[in-house]
Design a protein around this motif. Structure first.
Motif, short mmCIF file in Angstrom:
data_model
loop_
_atom_site.label_atom_id
_atom_site.label_comp_id
_atom_site.label_asym_id
_atom_site.label_seq_id
_atom_site.Cartn_x
_atom_site.Cartn_y
_atom_site.Cartn_z
N ASN A 80 2.93 -5.71 0.24
CA ASN A 80 3.12 -6.24 -0.96
C ASN A 80 1.64 -5.81 -1.52
O ASN A 80 1.14 -4.93 -1.57
N GLN A 81 0.83 -6.86 -2.01
CA GLN A 81 -0.50 -6.77 -2.32
C GLN A 81 -1.51 -6.62 -1.26
O GLN A 81 -2.40 -6.20 -0.85
N ASP A 82 -0.49 -7.19 0.04
CA ASP A 82 -1.23 -7.18 1.39
C ASP A 82 -0.55 -6.08 2.32
O ASP A 82 0.57 -5.66 2.21
N VAL A 83 -0.96 -5.54 3.30
CA VAL A 83 -0.52 -4.59 4.27
C VAL A 83 -0.66 -5.12 5.47
O VAL A 83 -1.35 -5.78 5.96
N SER A 84 0.71 -5.15 6.29
CA SER A 84 0.58 -5.57 7.41
C SER A 84 1.49 -4.46 8.29
O SER A 84 2.48 -3.93 8.16
N LEU A 85 0.92 -4.49 9.82
CA LEU A 85 1.62 -3.62 10.81
C LEU A 85 2.76 -4.61 11.32
O LEU A 85 2.22 -5.47 12.23
N GLY A 129 4.94 -11.18 -4.33
CA GLY A 129 3.78 -10.39 -4.55
C GLY A 129 3.80 -9.03 -5.44
O GLY A 129 4.91 -8.71 -5.91
N THR A 130 2.65 -8.39 -5.38
CA THR A 130 2.50 -6.96 -5.92
C THR A 130 2.58 -5.85 -5.03
O THR A 130 3.11 -6.01 -4.05
N THR A 131 2.18 -4.58 -5.63
CA THR A 131 2.49 -3.52 -4.74
C THR A 131 1.34 -2.45 -4.48
O THR A 131 0.82 -1.79 -5.22
N ALA A 132 0.62 -2.62 -3.34
CA ALA A 132 -0.34 -1.96 -2.78
C ALA A 132 -0.06 -0.58 -1.93
O ALA A 132 -0.15 -0.59 -0.92
N LEU A 133 0.88 -0.11 -2.79
CA LEU A 133 1.80 1.12 -1.85
C LEU A 133 0.70 2.20 -1.48
O LEU A 133 0.77 2.66 -0.27
N TYR A 134 -0.38 2.48 -2.29
CA TYR A 134 -1.50 3.44 -1.77
C TYR A 134 -2.14 2.76 -0.50
O TYR A 134 -2.26 3.74 0.45
N ASP A 135 -2.27 1.77 -0.54
CA ASP A 135 -3.27 1.03 0.63
C ASP A 135 -2.41 1.23 1.99
O ASP A 135 -2.83 1.64 3.04
N ALA A 136 -1.26 0.84 1.78
CA ALA A 136 -0.16 0.93 2.95
C ALA A 136 -0.08 2.31 3.35
O ALA A 136 -0.01 2.74 4.78
N PRO A 195 -5.78 -3.02 8.20
CA PRO A 195 -4.69 -4.07 8.99
C PRO A 195 -3.92 -3.14 9.90
O PRO A 195 -3.18 -3.62 11.09
N THR A 196 -3.79 -1.96 9.63
CA THR A 196 -2.93 -0.95 10.44
C THR A 196 -3.56 -0.52 11.70
O THR A 196 -2.68 0.09 12.62
N MET A 197 -4.97 -1.09 12.07
CA MET A 197 -5.55 -0.71 13.36
C MET A 197 -5.96 -1.74 13.68
O MET A 197 -6.74 -1.70 15.12
#
Length: 261
Positions: A105-110, A132-139, A38-40
């Motif tokens: 959160n559980q999703d990553v958005s730019l 929601g939850t925490t997808a820190l590593y994905d972010a 999502p960041t690309m």
């Protein structure tokens, strides 16, 4: 390999340039695995012909928007807009800083790619709505990916670049597909290049234990840490400190003693 949506042009050329500059598979494996993330998906940064300076500081904010932040959203939005964004806009380094913000959160958005400060949209209750939850590593993996590639595009064009990544979170990861060790490998290599500053701000109502914060940051290889409460005054203090540190680093380069010292 070209992706016109993100504005980075020929990615094969960027990969070759990055490897020539000393980046190895420790970093490039992480980048490649996040190319379709999502960041690309949209424009990563300001086009080269629109830059106001040939010396640029990229300031990336990776901000926790999980449900545990919900009761603090109003204070965080206010502090981010007034004590961080507005403070940097009024600084002597304003023309040299390009800022990007990722929310997770559980999703990553730019939320937006690297933009001049005057073009950066403020946070609102609509854009920052914790759940929601925490997808820190994905972010963090996604953030490092677009920063590495955009920084490489700038350097390839003769622009001097400094890179600052700041993670803001009130707890550990519990939802990512990425692994901490992948990020740690890339972070360790990027820090050796001395244009990267990697910092972790640990939020906790009433303050976070320093040993716990240090462990959370060490898991992803981020050496600079700052503990923070979540009341209005603490959030103002933190975002003001980050703005001053960013301005200082944009003018002086990497600070050996660390971002928050």
């Amino acid at each position: 390999m070209t992706n016109n949506n993100n504005g980075l042009g020929n990615l094969d050329n960027l990969f070759q340039s990055a490897q020539a500059d000393g980046l190895t598979n420790n970093t490039m494996d992480l980048v490649i695995s996040n190319l379709n993330g999502p960041t690309m998906a949209t424009a990563v940064g300001t086009p080269l012909n629109q830059l106001a300076s040939n010396e640029v500081t990229l300031a990336m904010n990776i901000m926790d928007m999980s449900g545990s932040m919900a009761s603090h959203a109003g204070d965080l939005i206010s502090a981010y807009n007034s004590d961080y964004l507005a403070a940097m806009r009024g600084s002597s380094a304003a023309d040299d800083i390009l800022m990007s913000t990722i929310l997770f959160n559980q999703d990553v958005s730019l939320l937006h790619g690297y933009m001049p400060l005057n073009d950066v949209p403020p946070l609102t209750r609509s854009s920052y709505a914790p759940s929601g939850t925490t997808a820190l590593y994905d972010a963090v993996a996604g953030g490092l990916t677009n920063m590495v590639l955009y920084a490489q595009q700038l350097r390839q064009s003769g622009v001097m670049v400094r890179c600052i990544v700041i993670v803001y979170s009130d707890g550990g990861d519990n939802a990512s597909k990425q692994r901490a060790k992948q990020i740690h490998r890339a972070a360790t290599e990027l820090l050796k290049h001395e244009i990267y500053t990697l910092a972790y701000v640990g939020f906790r109502n009433g303050g976070i234990n320093h040993a716990e914060l240090r462990q959370l940051a060490d898991e992803i290889g981020f050496p600079d840490v700052l503990a923070a409460g979540l009341d209005h005054q603490e959030l103002r203090r933190i975002f003001n400190l980050v703005s001053m540190s960013t301005v200082s680093m944009s003018q002086q380069g990497a600070i050996p003693a660390g971002m928050f010292r």
